[in-house]
Design a protein around this motif. Structure first.
Motif, PDB file in Angstrom:
ATOM      1  N   GLU B 214      32.210   9.673 -56.057  1.00 14.46           N
ATOM      2  CA  GLU B 214      31.404   8.451 -56.163  1.00 14.46           C
ATOM      3  C   GLU B 214      31.431   7.907 -57.590  1.00 14.46           C
ATOM      4  O   GLU B 214      31.236   8.660 -58.552  1.00 14.46           O
ATOM      5  N   ALA B 215      31.641   6.599 -57.694  1.00 15.86           N
ATOM      6  CA  ALA B 215      31.683   5.957 -59.014  1.00 15.86           C
ATOM      7  C   ALA B 215      30.274   5.846 -59.586  1.00 15.86           C
ATOM      8  O   ALA B 215      29.341   5.466 -58.886  1.00 15.86           O
ATOM      9  N   GLU B 216      30.141   6.210 -60.856  1.00 14.50           N
ATOM     10  CA  GLU B 216      28.871   6.062 -61.572  1.00 14.50           C
ATOM     11  C   GLU B 216      29.098   5.088 -62.721  1.00 14.50           C
ATOM     12  O   GLU B 216      30.197   4.592 -62.919  1.00 14.50           O
ATOM     13  N   ARG B 217      28.076   4.839 -63.493  1.00 16.75           N
ATOM     14  CA  ARG B 217      28.241   3.958 -64.655  1.00 16.75           C
ATOM     15  C   ARG B 217      29.127   4.622 -65.714  1.00 16.75           C
ATOM     16  O   ARG B 217      29.215   5.847 -65.770  1.00 16.75           O
ATOM     17  N   GLY B 218      29.727   3.791 -66.576  1.00 18.86           N
ATOM     18  CA  GLY B 218      30.432   4.306 -67.759  1.00 18.86           C
ATOM     19  C   GLY B 218      31.638   5.159 -67.444  1.00 18.86           C
ATOM     20  O   GLY B 218      31.797   6.221 -68.048  1.00 18.86           O
ATOM     21  N   ARG B 219      32.494   4.720 -66.524  1.00 19.26           N
ATOM     22  CA  ARG B 219      33.737   5.440 -66.189  1.00 19.26           C
ATOM     23  C   ARG B 219      33.478   6.915 -65.880  1.00 19.26           C
ATOM     24  O   ARG B 219      34.223   7.804 -66.286  1.00 19.26           O
ATOM     25  N   THR B 220      32.373   7.152 -65.205  1.00 15.39           N
ATOM     26  CA  THR B 220      32.003   8.512 -64.817  1.00 15.39           C
ATOM     27  C   THR B 220      31.975   8.584 -63.293  1.00 15.39           C
ATOM     28  O   THR B 220      31.671   7.597 -62.621  1.00 15.39           O
ATOM     29  N   TRP B 221      32.339   9.752 -62.779  1.00 13.63           N
ATOM     30  CA  TRP B 221      32.400   9.945 -61.330  1.00 13.63           C
ATOM     31  C   TRP B 221      31.606  11.179 -60.937  1.00 13.63           C
ATOM     32  O   TRP B 221      31.585  12.164 -61.666  1.00 13.63           O
ATOM     33  N   SER B 222      30.972  11.103 -59.753  1.00 17.83           N
ATOM     34  CA  SER B 222      30.337  12.295 -59.195  1.00 17.83           C
ATOM     35  C   SER B 222      31.302  12.902 -58.195  1.00 17.83           C
ATOM     36  O   SER B 222      31.653  12.258 -57.198  1.00 17.83           O
ATOM     37  N   LEU B 223      31.749  14.106 -58.492  1.00 18.36           N
ATOM     38  CA  LEU B 223      32.671  14.819 -57.606  1.00 18.36           C
ATOM     39  C   LEU B 223      31.842  15.790 -56.774  1.00 18.36           C
ATOM     40  O   LEU B 223      31.157  16.649 -57.317  1.00 18.36           O
ATOM     41  N   VAL B 224      31.878  15.594 -55.444  1.00 13.79           N
ATOM     42  CA  VAL B 224      31.060  16.443 -54.557  1.00 13.79           C
ATOM     43  C   VAL B 224      31.985  17.365 -53.762  1.00 13.79           C
ATOM     44  O   VAL B 224      32.945  16.903 -53.138  1.00 13.79           O
ATOM     45  N   LEU B 225      31.704  18.658 -53.816  1.00 10.31           N
ATOM     46  CA  LEU B 225      32.519  19.644 -53.102  1.00 10.31           C
ATOM     47  C   LEU B 225      31.676  20.372 -52.060  1.00 10.31           C
ATOM     48  O   LEU B 225      30.486  20.629 -52.269  1.00 10.31           O
ATOM     49  N   GLU B 226      32.352  20.724 -50.956  1.00  9.35           N
ATOM     50  CA  GLU B 226      31.691  21.496 -49.892  1.00  9.35           C
ATOM     51  C   GLU B 226      32.510  22.758 -49.628  1.00  9.35           C
ATOM     52  O   GLU B 226      33.743  22.696 -49.624  1.00  9.35           O
ATOM     53  N   PRO B 227      31.821  23.890 -49.379  1.00  8.07           N
ATOM     54  CA  PRO B 227      32.592  25.114 -49.075  1.00  8.07           C
ATOM     55  C   PRO B 227      33.224  25.022 -47.687  1.00  8.07           C
ATOM     56  O   PRO B 227      32.657  24.397 -46.792  1.00  8.07           O
ATOM     57  N   GLU B 228      34.391  25.615 -47.556  1.00  8.71           N
ATOM     58  CA  GLU B 228      35.078  25.613 -46.254  1.00  8.71           C
ATOM     59  C   GLU B 228      35.098  27.022 -45.699  1.00  8.71           C
ATOM     60  O   GLU B 228      35.827  27.892 -46.192  1.00  8.71           O
ATOM     61  N   GLY B 229      34.238  27.263 -44.716  1.00 10.71           N
ATOM     62  CA  GLY B 229      34.250  28.569 -44.053  1.00 10.71           C
ATOM     63  C   GLY B 229      33.581  29.683 -44.831  1.00 10.71           C
ATOM     64  O   GLY B 229      33.834  30.851 -44.579  1.00 10.71           O
ATOM     65  N   HIS B 230      32.750  29.353 -45.816  1.00 10.74           N
ATOM     66  CA  HIS B 230      31.976  30.379 -46.534  1.00 10.74           C
ATOM     67  C   HIS B 230      30.660  29.756 -47.006  1.00 10.74           C
ATOM     68  O   HIS B 230      30.427  28.560 -46.817  1.00 10.74           O
ATOM     69  N   ASP B 231      29.815  30.601 -47.628  1.00 16.17           N
ATOM     70  CA  ASP B 231      28.447  30.152 -47.972  1.00 16.17           C
ATOM     71  C   ASP B 231      28.353  29.431 -49.307  1.00 16.17           C
ATOM     72  O   ASP B 231      27.267  29.040 -49.715  1.00 16.17           O
ATOM     73  N   GLY B 232      29.449  29.309 -50.018  1.00 15.98           N
ATOM     74  CA  GLY B 232      29.383  28.669 -51.337  1.00 15.98           C
ATOM     75  C   GLY B 232      29.051  29.681 -52.407  1.00 15.98           C
ATOM     76  O   GLY B 232      29.244  30.880 -52.222  1.00 15.98           O
ATOM     77  N   ILE B 233      28.537  29.190 -53.549  1.00 12.52           N
ATOM     78  CA  ILE B 233      28.228  30.111 -54.654  1.00 12.52           C
ATOM     79  C   ILE B 233      26.810  29.865 -55.159  1.00 12.52           C
ATOM     80  O   ILE B 233      26.267  28.759 -55.004  1.00 12.52           O
ATOM     81  N   ALA B 234      26.243  30.898 -55.748  1.00 13.33           N
ATOM     82  CA  ALA B 234      24.940  30.761 -56.409  1.00 13.33           C
ATOM     83  C   ALA B 234      25.198  30.608 -57.901  1.00 13.33           C
ATOM     84  O   ALA B 234      26.115  31.232 -58.439  1.00 13.33           O
ATOM     85  N   PHE B 235      24.438  29.755 -58.548  1.00 12.33           N
ATOM     86  CA  PHE B 235      24.616  29.569 -59.994  1.00 12.33           C
ATOM     87  C   PHE B 235      23.278  29.281 -60.648  1.00 12.33           C
ATOM     88  O   PHE B 235      22.283  28.998 -59.954  1.00 12.33           O
ATOM     89  N   ARG B 236      23.264  29.376 -61.977  1.00 10.99           N
ATOM     90  CA  ARG B 236      22.058  29.029 -62.724  1.00 10.99           C
ATOM     91  C   ARG B 236      22.192  27.600 -63.206  1.00 10.99           C
ATOM     92  O   ARG B 236      23.308  27.169 -63.570  1.00 10.99           O
TER      93      ARG B 236
END
Lengths: 56, 438
Positions: B214-236
């Protein structure tokens, strides 16, 4: 801010490395070497087998 | 193990590995001693050899090694120690020639003896490695090409140095001594091989998919990722991951991006990406559905690791990304602690995520101070750059009890850190993260 610690750590590391290198160079230029304990014990082992150490 | 103990342990282990070759070479049987300069030259070369080998471990992203210091500091240390090792290796032939000028002829890369030739080539490989690293941008060498050349030249230098030691048959003439030297190098190189070969073998079983760009202001983009076939990751909140959008996780094209989504939400992940380099300038053309691979989470730039009564954040440009993730996490946790965010941006209309920050303001005790370099007409907020006078106007009096986090372009980070120190904020209460290395 951690950069300050990084620079200090780098400085200390370099000083320790140089210190060790200088010590090595001095010792080797005097033809010194470390003798492994294994080698010493191997030399002393036969003598120790038959003789009880003094004082026992 | 506590962070401090872990930190001290790794420093001691580092020194032990660096000095191990000297200790081994001191053990009898030794070759006849030579002049002080000749022996010093050898000692510096052995130290530099071990240092060069440890360089591989430093960039292998082991969390136990990086966690006590922060991975950005470890990468910077890798850079500094690389230069130190290079300097020590250069002194090796110089001291030998000073000691015995007749040896100067041995430095000829095509001449010399069978023993000196690999040593010369190792040195020339390192010269090329250092030149490419220091001048990468000036000569227009792409980041990925540089990474490949860097690893190959480093490996070549290490291998050639071992060849030089073996063929010179002086200190390493005893088999077990040479064995120790080779084992140290092999283990450290293996740690790096794990990053490039072992880890991707696990990543391939945990693929991700691009859900949106998704395009944001100031030549910045939001990159959204989804896990495929697993639960993803936990992070701080505040951590980051290396994101790879190539067909295979074995690709060298991967980039570190901070999580800008909440650590409490999941398994979807969001990253804020600004168009800055070869890879990021193409991010807008990435199609949803594309495969992605993640190596993470990494980093210690997180309030979870720095508890405080409140926080002061300093963001510059896309440096807002980790703070967005931190604020979203705090909002999801219902965190009542006060947060003051200084957000520097060139232009108001190009300030990414200001709408998201406005929404977060309704859910958090959040105050945002925008600092705009070229403000629009009628702008009544702060302008210019973040400096001590600006901090004096906005920092709360109990500021010393708060934890300060800084992320943005290097000049902005330098200025903020200096201003904070000038205002009496202790170093222990300032956290920062930098990735501008080559």
């Amino acid at each position: 801010m951690r950069r300050i610690y990084l620079y200090r750590a780098t400085g200390i590391m370099v000083a320790l490395m140089l210190g060790a290198a200088l010590a090595f160079a001095w010792a080797r230029s005097q033809d010194m070497a470390l003798v492994l304990l294994v080698e010493e014990s191997r030399i002393e082992a036969p003598a120790a087998e038959g003789d009880e150490p003094a004082g026992r | 193990m506590g962070r401090t103990i872990e930190g001290v342990f790794w420093v001691a282990a580092y020194l032990a590995v660096i000095l191990a070759p000297l200790a081994v070479m001191m053990v009898s049987p030794t070759p006849p001693g030579r002049s002080f300069l000749a022996e010093l030259s050898v000692a510096l070369a052995f130290v530099a050899l071990a240092q060069t080998a440890v360089q591989f471990l430093l960039i292998a992203r082991y969390r136990h090694v990086t966690a006590p210091y922060g991975i950005d500091i470890i990468l910077k240390y890798h850079r500094e120690m690389g230069l130190v090792a290079f300097g020590l290796l250069l002194t090796h032939p110089i001291l030998l020639v000073v000691d015995r000028p007749a040896m100067a002829g041995l430095l000829d890369p095509l001449g010399g003896t069978a023993g000196t030739r690999p040593g010369n080539w190792a040195l020339y490989a390192l010269v090329l490695l250092v030149v490419l690293s220091l001048a990468r941008k000036r000569i227009g060498l792409g980041y990925e090409h540089w990474r490949v050349s860097h690893a190959l030249l480093g490996l070549a230098a290490l291998g050639l140095a071992h060849g030089h030691i073996h063929l010179s048959a002086r200190y390493a003439a005893t088999a077990w001594k040479e064995g120790v030297l080779i084992a140290i190098s092999a283990l450290l190189v293996a740690s790096f091989a794990w990053l490039r070969l072992g880890k991707p073998a696990f990543q391939i079983r945990r693929p991700w998919r691009v859900a949106a760009v998704e395009a944001e202001r100031g030549r910045t983009w939001s990159l959204v990722l989804e896990p495929e076939g697993h639960d993803g990751i936990a992070f701080r909140p505040g951590q980051f991951a290396w994101v790879c959008l190539s067909r295979t996780p074995y690709s060298v094209e991967e980039h570190p991006f901070s999580f800008s989504s909440s650590a409490q939400a999941g398994p979807r992940l969001e990253f804020a990406v600004e168009e800055l380099g070869d890879f990021t300038s193409r991010i807008g053309s990435v199609e949803p559905g594309r495969r992605a691979w993640l190596d993470g989470p990494h980093g210690s730039f997180s309030p979870d690791r720095a508890p405080a009564a409140g926080y002061v954040f300093f963001a510059g440009g896309v440096g807002i990304a980790p703070f967005l993730g931190i604020l979203r996490t705090m909002a999801d946790r219902g965190d009542p602690r006060p947060v003051l965010l200084f957000y520097g941006s060139p232009r108001w209309e190009d300030t990414p995520y200001r709408e998201a920050l406005e929404e977060l303001g309704d859910r958090l005790a959040l105050t945002v101070v925008y600092v705009i370099e070229e403000p629009p007409e009628g702008w009544t907020g702060e302008r210019g750059v973040i400096d001590e006078a600006l901090l004096a106007r906005h920092l709360p009096r109990e500021g010393i009890e708060r934890m300060h986090f800084v992320c943005g372009p290097p000049p902005m980070m330098d200025a903020v850190e200096e201003a904070l120190r000038a205002r009496g904020i202790p170093r222990a209460r300032i956290r920062s993260e930098r990735f501008e290395l080559v």
